[in-house]
Each structure stands twice: as structure tokens, then as C-alpha cells.
Design a protein around this motif. Sequence first.
Motif, PDB file in Angstrom:
ATOM      1  N   ASP A  10       0.846  -1.185   0.000  1.00 37.70           N
ATOM      2  CA  ASP A  10       0.000   0.000   0.000  1.00 37.70           C
ATOM      3  C   ASP A  10       0.882   1.236   0.000  1.00 37.70           C
ATOM      4  N   PRO A  11       0.421   2.306  -0.655  1.00 41.58           N
ATOM      5  CA  PRO A  11       1.211   3.548  -0.628  1.00 41.58           C
ATOM      6  C   PRO A  11       1.247   4.130   0.779  1.00 41.58           C
ATOM      7  N   SER A  12       2.292   4.885   1.043  1.00 42.93           N
ATOM      8  CA  SER A  12       2.411   5.530   2.352  1.00 42.93           C
ATOM      9  C   SER A  12       1.361   6.629   2.470  1.00 42.93           C
ATOM     10  N   ALA A  13       1.126   7.068   3.685  1.00 47.26           N
ATOM     11  CA  ALA A  13       0.175   8.150   3.931  1.00 47.26           C
ATOM     12  C   ALA A  13       0.604   9.425   3.208  1.00 47.26           C
ATOM     13  N   ASP A  14       1.903   9.666   3.132  1.00 49.13           N
ATOM     14  CA  ASP A  14       2.423  10.851   2.455  1.00 49.13           C
ATOM     15  C   ASP A  14       2.133  10.793   0.955  1.00 49.13           C
ATOM     16  N   VAL A  15       2.361   9.636   0.350  1.00 54.55           N
ATOM     17  CA  VAL A  15       2.099   9.483  -1.086  1.00 54.55           C
ATOM     18  C   VAL A  15       0.606   9.634  -1.364  1.00 54.55           C
ATOM     19  N   LEU A  16      -0.230   9.039  -0.524  1.00 56.35           N
ATOM     20  CA  LEU A  16      -1.677   9.180  -0.703  1.00 56.35           C
ATOM     21  C   LEU A  16      -2.113  10.638  -0.584  1.00 56.35           C
ATOM     22  N   ALA A  17      -1.530  11.364   0.361  1.00 58.97           N
ATOM     23  CA  ALA A  17      -1.880  12.771   0.543  1.00 58.97           C
ATOM     24  C   ALA A  17      -1.454  13.600  -0.671  1.00 58.97           C
ATOM     25  N   GLN A  18      -0.267  13.329  -1.199  1.00 55.82           N
ATOM     26  CA  GLN A  18       0.208  14.051  -2.379  1.00 55.82           C
ATOM     27  C   GLN A  18      -0.668  13.764  -3.591  1.00 55.82           C
ATOM     28  N   ALA A  19      -1.044  12.499  -3.775  1.00 54.94           N
ATOM     29  CA  ALA A  19      -1.908  12.135  -4.902  1.00 54.94           C
ATOM     30  C   ALA A  19      -3.270  12.793  -4.766  1.00 54.94           C
TER      31      ALA A  19
END
Length: 115
Positions: A10-19
Motif C-alpha cells: 500500500d502507498p504511504s500516507a504521504d504518497v496518498l496525501a500528495q496524490a
Amino acid sequence: MAAAGGGFEDPSADVLAQAAAAFGLLASPARLHIVWALSRGESDVTGLAERVGGALPAVSQHLTKLKLAGLVRSRREGRRQVYYVDDPDIVEVVHLLMDRLAARAAPARRRLHGL
């Protein structure tokens, strides 16, 4: 990243937030049109306003938001500020989505014209 049921990470929380932030910016039809137009070539704000059919101040505000997010950059050419897309991955996503949606709409348009 945590492994999901299929073995994928799963993507990290940071990557999800950026996306989510990038998709949020592109959720505006005006900003999406601006990114689409700039993906086809550089432009100043006046040219963009004419192309996307927006008021100059509104297009300028959209460009500011896109610049702050790192999706668009600008450079000075004399007295003009020229804008261009700074993220080829975003251009690829936008083109893919727009091409797929246009392909889906084409059969429906053909059916409507045949009535």
C-alpha cells in the motif's frame, strides 16, 4: 508500506496525501483545461485565458495554485511570464484519462447522431 491481501504494498500516507492533493487540483474543469492546454505547448496567461475561455484574473489564480503545487512552472521572457507543465507524469495521467473518456463518449455520440 503495508502489504495488502494480494501481496502488493500500500502507498504511504504521504504518497496518498500528495496524490489526493494533485487530483484535487485537477478536479476543477478550468485547471484541468489549463494543464491540458499547457501539455500541448507553453503559453502566457493571456493566451491561456483565450484558449480556455476564462477571465484573465481567474486563469491567473488557477496558475498560481498549479504553480504552488509544483504542477506548472513559469519563466520570464521579456515582459511576459510563460507557463509550462513541470510534471510529465501528471501530463501522462491527464492524457490517459482524457483519451479514455473521449473514446467512451464517441460511440454514444455516434448513436445519438444516428437517431
